[in-house]
Write a protein that holds these residues in place. Structure first.
Motif, mmCIF file in Angstrom:
data_model
loop_
_atom_site.group_PDB
_atom_site.id
_atom_site.type_symbol
_atom_site.label_atom_id
_atom_site.label_comp_id
_atom_site.label_asym_id
_atom_site.label_seq_id
_atom_site.Cartn_x
_atom_site.Cartn_y
_atom_site.Cartn_z
ATOM 1 N N TRP A 1 0.825 -1.207 0.000
ATOM 2 C CA TRP A 1 0.000 0.000 0.000
ATOM 3 C C TRP A 1 0.861 1.259 0.000
ATOM 4 O O TRP A 1 0.571 2.228 -0.705
ATOM 5 N N MET A 2 1.957 1.243 0.760
ATOM 6 C CA MET A 2 2.816 2.418 0.878
ATOM 7 C C MET A 2 3.504 2.768 -0.433
ATOM 8 O O MET A 2 3.915 3.908 -0.650
ATOM 9 N N GLU A 3 3.637 1.783 -1.320
ATOM 10 C CA GLU A 3 4.266 2.042 -2.610
ATOM 11 C C GLU A 3 3.440 3.000 -3.463
ATOM 12 O O GLU A 3 3.992 3.713 -4.314
ATOM 13 N N ILE A 4 2.129 3.017 -3.251
ATOM 14 C CA ILE A 4 1.259 3.805 -4.124
ATOM 15 C C ILE A 4 0.460 4.876 -3.384
ATOM 16 O O ILE A 4 -0.100 5.765 -4.024
ATOM 17 N N ALA A 5 0.399 4.815 -2.057
ATOM 18 C CA ALA A 5 -0.456 5.731 -1.293
ATOM 19 C C ALA A 5 0.101 7.147 -1.313
ATOM 20 O O ALA A 5 1.232 7.370 -0.870
ATOM 21 N N PRO A 6 -0.659 8.130 -1.794
ATOM 22 C CA PRO A 6 -0.159 9.511 -1.822
ATOM 23 C C PRO A 6 0.091 10.068 -0.430
ATOM 24 O O PRO A 6 1.000 10.867 -0.235
ATOM 25 N N GLU A 7 -0.715 9.648 0.572
ATOM 26 C CA GLU A 7 -0.519 10.159 1.927
ATOM 27 C C GLU A 7 0.789 9.680 2.526
ATOM 28 O O GLU A 7 1.395 10.372 3.359
ATOM 29 N N ALA A 8 1.249 8.490 2.116
ATOM 30 C CA ALA A 8 2.541 7.980 2.594
ATOM 31 C C ALA A 8 3.687 8.733 1.930
ATOM 32 O O ALA A 8 4.686 9.077 2.579
ATOM 33 N N LYS A 9 3.551 8.999 0.650
ATOM 34 C CA LYS A 9 4.618 9.698 -0.068
ATOM 35 C C LYS A 9 4.702 11.167 0.347
ATOM 36 O O LYS A 9 5.786 11.761 0.332
ATOM 37 N N ALA A 10 3.584 11.760 0.731
ATOM 38 C CA ALA A 10 3.553 13.187 1.038
ATOM 39 C C ALA A 10 4.392 13.554 2.255
ATOM 40 O O ALA A 10 4.903 14.678 2.357
ATOM 41 N N ILE A 11 4.554 12.619 3.185
ATOM 42 C CA ILE A 11 5.268 12.947 4.424
ATOM 43 C C ILE A 11 6.753 12.606 4.358
ATOM 44 O O ILE A 11 7.489 12.855 5.328
ATOM 45 N N VAL A 12 7.223 12.068 3.247
ATOM 46 C CA VAL A 12 8.627 11.642 3.138
ATOM 47 C C VAL A 12 9.601 12.772 3.461
ATOM 48 O O VAL A 12 10.569 12.564 4.200
ATOM 49 N N PRO A 13 9.413 14.018 2.958
ATOM 50 C CA PRO A 13 10.374 15.083 3.288
ATOM 51 C C PRO A 13 10.466 15.360 4.786
ATOM 52 O O PRO A 13 11.567 15.602 5.301
ATOM 53 N N TRP A 14 9.354 15.326 5.488
ATOM 54 C CA TRP A 14 9.369 15.586 6.934
ATOM 55 C C TRP A 14 9.988 14.426 7.702
ATOM 56 O O TRP A 14 10.669 14.628 8.707
ATOM 57 N N VAL A 15 9.756 13.213 7.236
ATOM 58 C CA VAL A 15 10.378 12.047 7.867
ATOM 59 C C VAL A 15 11.894 12.124 7.718
ATOM 60 O O VAL A 15 12.642 11.882 8.679
ATOM 61 N N ARG A 16 12.359 12.479 6.539
ATOM 62 C CA ARG A 16 13.801 12.588 6.316
ATOM 63 C C ARG A 16 14.397 13.718 7.155
ATOM 64 O O ARG A 16 15.508 13.580 7.703
ATOM 65 N N GLU A 17 13.687 14.832 7.258
ATOM 66 C CA GLU A 17 14.157 15.941 8.082
ATOM 67 C C GLU A 17 14.287 15.512 9.542
ATOM 68 O O GLU A 17 15.304 15.785 10.205
ATOM 69 N N ARG B 1 -2.704 8.669 8.629
ATOM 70 C CA ARG B 1 -3.836 9.600 8.734
ATOM 71 C C ARG B 1 -3.444 10.757 9.656
ATOM 72 O O ARG B 1 -3.313 10.586 10.862
ATOM 73 N N ARG B 2 -3.275 11.932 9.080
ATOM 74 C CA ARG B 2 -2.774 13.088 9.827
ATOM 75 C C ARG B 2 -3.722 13.539 10.936
ATOM 76 O O ARG B 2 -3.275 14.069 11.952
ATOM 77 N N GLU B 3 -5.001 13.362 10.730
ATOM 78 C CA GLU B 3 -5.984 13.883 11.687
ATOM 79 C C GLU B 3 -6.533 12.801 12.603
ATOM 80 O O GLU B 3 -7.551 13.004 13.274
ATOM 81 N N ALA B 4 -5.852 11.666 12.670
ATOM 82 C CA ALA B 4 -6.320 10.579 13.537
ATOM 83 C C ALA B 4 -6.214 10.980 15.003
ATOM 84 O O ALA B 4 -5.201 11.523 15.444
#
Length: 249
Positions: free
Chosen positions: A94-110, A133-136
């Motif tokens: 799922w993480m390979e294609i999920a836009p919500e997973a890809k969107a946070i990559v820059p912050w995770v790397r930071e 889920r950001r608003e969980a």
């Protein structure tokens, strides 16, 4: 020594071949099994890192601060708890294609660079805690991507961050990840082991202290098991892209 065992020698030979083929054979399950056998069994610990020259180093213990746990003995953890995700495979797909997973990559790397926590470990915690889920918000008041309570958010927030209410700022993805990275780095330093840091994250530091180690709580053990399983899988994937050869400690 791990590096002198017959199984480890075979794995090293396989890795030498892989360097010539420009493909890290040590990441294949059969070679991982050889590495673990050399470390003392299929359920031994395996620590490692990839250096600046693309050499993957593995050892049965943390030789120095560069080493990170990539496989842990969780055989005693028992079966997964009903209701938990079945395993890492579905999450990885799922993480390979999920836009919500890809969107946070820059912050995770930071956060990984800033606080010295593997990006793969942060990603694994986020996947298991919130499913990206950001608003969980949980029934216990845990907020956002890494499911951090307001009290914990204040404990690990910077002075600038604490100017906003925790319940508000922890819904911001970048702030949530940076706060979680500070917490995970602190827990790992204090407990000296990722497994116990994750247990403290899930069950609380007091629970880990009372149990004198990994709590014998099914939910906590299932949580730790799944995070480490996903962490290992993500680490395999990232190291397969970076490593060009293998060194055994």
């Amino acid at each position: 020594m791990f590096g002198r065992s017959r199984a480890a020698a075979a794995a090293y030979d396989a890795a030498t071949v892989s360097r010539n083929r420009r493909f890290p054979v040590y990441l294949r399950p059969v070679v991982l099994a050889a590495l673990l056998a050399g470390a003392g069994g299929a359920h031994a610990e395996l620590w490692g890192f990839v250096d600046a020259y693309g050499v993957a180093h593995f050892a049965p213990r943390a030789v120095d601060a560069r080493y990170r746990l990539v496989h842990a003995d969780l055989a005693a953890s028992g079966p997964r708890v009903p209701g938990k995700r079945d395993g890492a495979d579905a999450l990885l797909t799922w993480m390979e294609i999920a836009p919500e997973a890809k969107a946070i990559v820059p912050w995770v790397r930071e956060a990984a660079r800033t606080h010295g926590v593997d990006a793969e470990l942060l990603t694994a915690v986020i996947a298991v805690e919130s499913g990206f889920r950001r608003e969980a918000v949980s029934s216990r008041g845990a907020i956002g991507l890494m499911q951090i309570t307001a009290d914990t958010g204040d404990r690990y927030g910077t002075a600038a961050e604490r100017r906003r209410p925790a319940a508000e700022r922890l819904l911001d993805a970048r702030t949530n990840i940076l706060t979680g990275a500070r917490m995970l780095a602190d827990l790992t330093r204090r407990y000296g082991h990722i497994e116990l840091a994750l247990a403290a994250w899930n069950a609380g530091e007091g629970t880990v202290r009372r149990h004198g180690g990994l709590p014998r709580l099914a939910e906590t053990r299932a949580h730790v098991h799944l995070v480490l399983e996903l962490y290992w899988a993500l680490l395999q994937r990232s190291q397969s892209q970076r490593a060009t050869s293998l060194a055994l400690g």
